[in-house]
Design an enzyme around this catalytic site. Structure first.
Site, PDB file in Angstrom:
ATOM      1  N   TYR A 182      -6.709  -6.286 -33.490  1.00 23.55           N
ATOM      2  CA  TYR A 182      -6.098  -4.952 -33.519  1.00 23.55           C
ATOM      3  C   TYR A 182      -5.431  -4.711 -34.871  1.00 23.55           C
ATOM      4  O   TYR A 182      -5.611  -3.663 -35.488  1.00 23.55           O
ATOM      5  CB  TYR A 182      -5.078  -4.823 -32.383  1.00 23.55           C
ATOM      6  CG  TYR A 182      -4.423  -3.471 -32.322  1.00 23.55           C
ATOM      7  CD1 TYR A 182      -5.080  -2.393 -31.749  1.00 23.55           C
ATOM      8  CD2 TYR A 182      -3.152  -3.270 -32.829  1.00 23.55           C
ATOM      9  CE1 TYR A 182      -4.482  -1.138 -31.695  1.00 23.55           C
ATOM     10  CE2 TYR A 182      -2.540  -2.034 -32.777  1.00 23.55           C
ATOM     11  CZ  TYR A 182      -3.209  -0.967 -32.201  1.00 23.55           C
ATOM     12  OH  TYR A 182      -2.613   0.271 -32.156  1.00 23.55           O
ATOM     13  N   LYS A 201      -6.419  -1.789 -37.680  1.00 24.07           N
ATOM     14  CA  LYS A 201      -5.456  -0.766 -38.114  1.00 24.07           C
ATOM     15  C   LYS A 201      -5.213  -0.836 -39.619  1.00 24.07           C
ATOM     16  O   LYS A 201      -5.034   0.182 -40.283  1.00 24.07           O
ATOM     17  CB  LYS A 201      -4.154  -0.888 -37.316  1.00 24.07           C
ATOM     18  CG  LYS A 201      -4.329  -0.513 -35.849  1.00 24.07           C
ATOM     19  CD  LYS A 201      -4.916   0.894 -35.713  1.00 24.07           C
ATOM     20  CE  LYS A 201      -5.115   1.305 -34.281  1.00 24.07           C
ATOM     21  NZ  LYS A 201      -5.516   2.712 -34.146  1.00 24.07           N
ATOM     22  N   SER A 237      -1.310   2.305 -37.501  1.00 22.65           N
ATOM     23  CA  SER A 237      -0.225   1.753 -36.699  1.00 22.65           C
ATOM     24  C   SER A 237       0.654   0.873 -37.574  1.00 22.65           C
ATOM     25  O   SER A 237       0.191   0.315 -38.572  1.00 22.65           O
ATOM     26  CB  SER A 237      -0.816   0.912 -35.563  1.00 22.65           C
ATOM     27  OG  SER A 237       0.181   0.171 -34.901  1.00 22.65           O
TER      28      SER A 237
END
Length: 115
Positions: free
Chosen positions: A78, A82, A65
């Site tokens: 998060y 990623k 991402s």
């Protein structure tokens, strides 16, 4: 094989920091350990393929991402997972060099939409 793990912290919109360790562990388990497990099983199957005329047996595409490079507050876990996917892909590609398996990462970006 396309590998696209994703889960979000439940507090991502509250910007609660520090986040509970359990939330961080859940994201690492899904987004990193999950990706690793899927990748290792897929690679085992891919290595059983006969190489094509170019010597290729298959391709692994991991999805990361844009959050790996820049993310908003409240998404520490998060973002870390990623970025970890990107960090895992290059060594995996090097490990499989010469075995006919390519390993790549694609990073989804931000999308602007008319309001």
């Amino acid at each position: 094989m396309a590998n696209s793990p994703a889960t979000w912290p439940p507090h991502r919109k509250t910007r609660r920091y520090p986040a509970p360790l359990e939330d961080f562990e859940r994201l690492v388990s899904t987004n990193l350990i999950g990706l690793f497990n899927v990748m290792r099983h897929a690679v085992s199957a891919i290595l059983r393929n006969e190489p094509d005329e170019n010597g290729e047996r298959g391709v692994v595409v991991n999805t990361s991402s844009a959050a790996a490079y820049d993310r908003l507050a409240g998404q520490t876990a998060y973002t870390a997972t990623k970025a970890g996917i990107i960090g895992m892909t290059l060594p995996a590609a090097r490990d499989l060099l010469g075995k006919g398996v390519r390993v790549n990462t694609i990073d989804g970006g931000y999308r602007l939409a008319a309001q």
